[in-house]
Design a protein around this motif. Structure first.
Motif, PDB file in Angstrom:
ATOM      1  N   GLN A 127       0.597  -0.870   0.244  1.00 23.57           N
ATOM      2  CA  GLN A 127       0.035   0.133   0.165  1.00 23.57           C
ATOM      3  C   GLN A 127       0.525   1.330   0.126  1.00 23.57           C
ATOM      4  O   GLN A 127       0.401   2.519  -0.974  1.00 23.57           O
ATOM      5  CB  GLN A 127      -1.174  -0.102   1.372  1.00 23.57           C
ATOM      6  CG  GLN A 127      -2.080  -1.227   0.965  1.00 23.57           C
ATOM      7  CD  GLN A 127      -3.033  -0.242   0.314  1.00 23.57           C
ATOM      8  OE1 GLN A 127      -3.580   0.856  -0.087  1.00 23.57           O
ATOM      9  NE2 GLN A 127      -3.533  -1.693  -0.855  1.00 23.57           N
ATOM     10  N   LYS A 128       1.526   0.978   0.766  1.00 19.06           N
ATOM     11  CA  LYS A 128       3.002   2.298   0.736  1.00 19.06           C
ATOM     12  C   LYS A 128       3.528   2.782  -0.804  1.00 19.06           C
ATOM     13  O   LYS A 128       3.405   3.663  -1.035  1.00 19.06           O
ATOM     14  CB  LYS A 128       3.876   1.803   1.525  1.00 19.06           C
ATOM     15  CG  LYS A 128       5.087   3.566   2.334  1.00 19.06           C
ATOM     16  CD  LYS A 128       6.086   3.398   3.173  1.00 19.06           C
ATOM     17  CE  LYS A 128       6.811   4.057   3.000  1.00 19.06           C
ATOM     18  NZ  LYS A 128       8.318   4.237   3.679  1.00 19.06           N
ATOM     19  N   LEU A 129       3.932   1.432  -1.546  1.00 17.03           N
ATOM     20  CA  LEU A 129       4.650   2.069  -2.640  1.00 17.03           C
ATOM     21  C   LEU A 129       3.560   2.434  -3.981  1.00 17.03           C
ATOM     22  O   LEU A 129       3.701   2.661  -4.822  1.00 17.03           O
ATOM     23  CB  LEU A 129       5.292   0.659  -3.281  1.00 17.03           C
ATOM     24  CG  LEU A 129       6.335   0.041  -2.480  1.00 17.03           C
ATOM     25  CD1 LEU A 129       6.957  -1.608  -2.823  1.00 17.03           C
ATOM     26  CD2 LEU A 129       7.066   0.869  -2.257  1.00 17.03           C
ATOM     27  N   ALA A 130       2.241   1.409  -3.832  1.00 17.39           N
ATOM     28  CA  ALA A 130       1.286   2.281  -4.570  1.00 17.39           C
ATOM     29  C   ALA A 130       0.835   3.469  -4.471  1.00 17.39           C
ATOM     30  O   ALA A 130       0.746   4.510  -5.485  1.00 17.39           O
ATOM     31  CB  ALA A 130      -0.315   1.581  -3.955  1.00 17.39           C
ATOM     32  N   ALA A 131       1.030   3.866  -3.019  1.00 18.87           N
ATOM     33  CA  ALA A 131       0.357   5.208  -2.801  1.00 18.87           C
ATOM     34  C   ALA A 131       1.508   6.726  -3.398  1.00 18.87           C
ATOM     35  O   ALA A 131       1.521   7.404  -4.032  1.00 18.87           O
ATOM     36  CB  ALA A 131       0.592   5.418  -1.039  1.00 18.87           C
ATOM     37  N   LEU A 132       3.110   5.945  -3.118  1.00 18.26           N
ATOM     38  CA  LEU A 132       4.045   6.405  -4.455  1.00 18.26           C
ATOM     39  C   LEU A 132       4.222   6.364  -5.296  1.00 18.26           C
ATOM     40  O   LEU A 132       4.265   7.509  -5.685  1.00 18.26           O
ATOM     41  CB  LEU A 132       5.128   5.687  -3.442  1.00 18.26           C
ATOM     42  CG  LEU A 132       6.097   6.304  -2.063  1.00 18.26           C
ATOM     43  CD1 LEU A 132       6.686   4.996  -2.145  1.00 18.26           C
ATOM     44  CD2 LEU A 132       6.465   7.543  -2.065  1.00 18.26           C
ATOM     45  N   SER A 133       3.608   5.216  -6.202  1.00 14.27           N
ATOM     46  CA  SER A 133       3.420   5.787  -7.351  1.00 14.27           C
ATOM     47  C   SER A 133       2.326   6.535  -7.746  1.00 14.27           C
ATOM     48  O   SER A 133       1.794   6.795  -8.579  1.00 14.27           O
ATOM     49  CB  SER A 133       2.614   3.877  -7.974  1.00 14.27           C
ATOM     50  OG  SER A 133       3.608   2.670  -8.473  1.00 14.27           O
ATOM     51  N   LYS A 134       0.976   6.582  -6.978  1.00 19.47           N
ATOM     52  CA  LYS A 134       0.020   7.606  -7.713  1.00 19.47           C
ATOM     53  C   LYS A 134       0.643   9.077  -7.466  1.00 19.47           C
ATOM     54  O   LYS A 134       0.760   9.946  -8.181  1.00 19.47           O
ATOM     55  CB  LYS A 134      -1.138   7.171  -6.391  1.00 19.47           C
ATOM     56  CG  LYS A 134      -2.329   8.204  -6.479  1.00 19.47           C
ATOM     57  CD  LYS A 134      -3.340   8.289  -5.137  1.00 19.47           C
ATOM     58  CE  LYS A 134      -4.480   9.241  -5.614  1.00 19.47           C
ATOM     59  NZ  LYS A 134      -3.978  10.159  -5.300  1.00 19.47           N
TER      60      LYS A 134
END
Length: 542
Positions: free
Chosen positions: A450-457
């Protein structure tokens, strides 16, 4: 002119017919036309319209198709190979087509395809992200038009194209449609991105750079002021797979792209701004702000190692997505306190421009002129765009993902990476929908994913803040230009290497002058005249 200014094509069969240069859906009062625009591969002669209206010339041929696939080294040994794995078997079973994958190394894809074409061993379906490469193969006579085949045999892709007529100008060469493509979503149009260690900025009391001068000062601090705190001189400021591309994009000087300078078509590598990009490259190299081996790091493994082991402060690569997320995931394993964040491209003396972004079409899929069964190829692409792509991109439901309001949520990131990530290479056409919020829904539910997805966003939003300068939606295509580009590319690389790594007299000014002289020697002035004629003839469609 910008892509966003492109004329809105009327969604009608009449518009499709006019653009494709042949009879498309609904244009004939008597139904589908024969594939007269494309010779049959077996005989090399054009089929008779009367004969093809009576009998299908491909009815008795095996449903077999070969297609290229980028080999990115992502298939583990226990999964198999790019030619033979669970997903290739699944494709054959589900599509009803005997598909053969022909892998080509991602970083040498065009070179490998050229060899296969020259030796008459190329696959039936040849694809690339680069429209100019498809155009080059057309001028070499290696490909055949596809519009009549789409009309005769397609259902799903034909419908898709009617719903996306904005793709047609990109697929059409000299009045005929030579490639199949589907539209990129926002995460596909955004491509390159910059990342910076926010924790290093904070530790050294530095602000996020917004100009090139500020970026250079931050880079110097990252190299000289021990940002990792180990009291050793072992940090590199800038690494990545798109270092020079970033220099060029921020100066609006992509070497192989045409720019409109006061209404005149000019080749990027001949512009003063390209000299500025080379000067920046030399400055960063001489100051030790980039890895000294980056020009020979062809597969970028050294750059990735420096970034993921916490020894680099700025990374030039993708805006986010699976590749960047994997890099950051590995970094956090080594440096749990690291805080990489996306960095907006900085302004230069030439202005403020976005990093490289793609045009609306995704992958250009073309038909080898020697193809034996174009009907099977069309059926394969129809199956892929309608349903096949979904499993290849997401995996198996309840094994690799679960459906959350129409979005595929990953169940296990490591399992997906091993068993599914490489399969997306086969999904050459896809009817995908996307919003940035989907990145959070799609990610596995564990904290790190989830942290990585937020960074991708965040990376996607940052990458799309500034528009990449693309003065014309696609580049001109004619033999003289293709020939000069082929000859000039290695010459530019050699000049860049001398300018970057050697001292006097190999300055950026020297390098730009050498490139201009070679451009002129190869016939560049005549090519500019033809490019201008092409622009004047086509600008009404932009």
């Amino acid at each position: 002119m910008k892509i966003s200014q492109q004329k809105k094509w009327v969604v009608s069969t009449a518009a499709l017919c006019m653009l494709a240069g042949t009879v498309l859906a609904g244009c004939s009062e008597k139904g589908a036309s024969s594939p007269s625009a494309s010779p049959t591969a077996s005989s090399g002669a054009e089929p008779s319209a009367t004969a093809t209206s009576i009998a299908d010339p491909y009815a008795d041929l095996p449903k077999a198709v070969s297609i290229s696939a980028f080999d990115r080294g992502a298939v583990s040994s226990d999964e198999g190979t790019y030619e033979n794995n669970r997903w290739v078997k699944w494709i054959r079973e589900q599509s009803g087509i005997d598909v053969t994958m022909v892998p080509v190394p991602r970083n040498q894809a065009q070179d490998k395809l050229n060899v296969l074409i020259a030796s008459n061993q190329a696959p039936d379906l040849i694809w690339e992200y680069d429209r100019a490469y498809i155009g080059k193969l057309i001028t070499q006579g290696a490909l055949q038009p596809v519009d009549a085949y789409i009309e005769q045999y397609s259902t799903s892709y034909k419908t898709y194209l009617q719903e996306h007529p904005e793709l047609l100008p990109y697929l059409t060469f000299d009045g005929q449609m030579y490639a199949v493509a589907t539209a990129r979503t926002t995460d596909g149009i955004a491509n390159h991105g910059l990342w910076i260690r926010q924790d290093w900025l904070d530790k050294l009391g530095l602000k996020t750079p917004t100009t090139m001068d500020e970026l250079i000062e931050v880079a110097k601090a990252f190299k000289e002021r021990d940002p990792d705190g180990n009291k050793q001189d072992d940090t590199t400021a800038l690494v990545g797979s798109t270092v020079f591309d970033s220099y060029a994009a921020m100066n609006a000087a992509i070497g192989n792209q045409w720019y409109l300078e006061n209404g005149s078509m000019k080749y990027g590598a001949t512009l003063d701004r390209f000299g500025d990009a080379m000067e920046l490259e030399k400055q960063m190299y001489e100051a030790g702000l980039v890895d000294k081996e980056y020009l020979t790091d062809k597969n970028f493994q050294r750059a990735i190692q420096l970034w993921t082991t916490g020894k680099a402060g700025i990374f030039a690569g993708s805006w986010g997505g699976s590749a960047m997320e994997n890099h950051i995931r590995n970094m956090l394993k080594n440096e749990p306190e690291a805080n990489p964040v996306p960095l907006e491209p900085v302004s230069t003396k030439n202005g403020k421009f976005g990093l490289y972004q793609e045009t609306p079409p995704n992958i250009f899929v073309a038909f080898n002129k020697e193809m034996k069964n174009p009907k099977a190829a069309v059926e394969y692409l129809d199956w892929m765009v309608e349903e096949g792509w979904k499993s290849l991109v997401n995996g198996e439901e309840d094994v690799h993902y679960k459906d959350v309001n129409g979005v595929a949520q990953m169940l296990d990131a490591e399992k997906f990476k091993k068993e599914v990530s490489y399969a997306g290479e086969y999904a050459v056409v896809r009817d995908a929908k996307f919003s940035p919020e989907d990145l959070l829904v799609k990610a596995a539910p564990d904290e790190i994913s989830q942290k990585l997805a937020a960074l991708s966003k965040q990376g996607l939003e940052t990458a799309t803040l500034n528009k990449f300068r693309r003065d014309i939606p696609y580049q001109p295509n004619f033999t003289e230009l293709n020939d000069i580009q082929t000859a000039l590319k290695p010459f530019i690389e050699e000049v860049r290497a001398k300018v970057t790594m050697q001292g006097s007299p190999y300055t950026a000014a020297w390098g730009l002058e050498e490139i201009r002289k070679e451009w002129k020697r190869l016939g560049g002035e005549a090519v500019e005249v033809k490019a201008q004629e092409w622009y004047e003839a086509n600008k009404a469609n932009f």
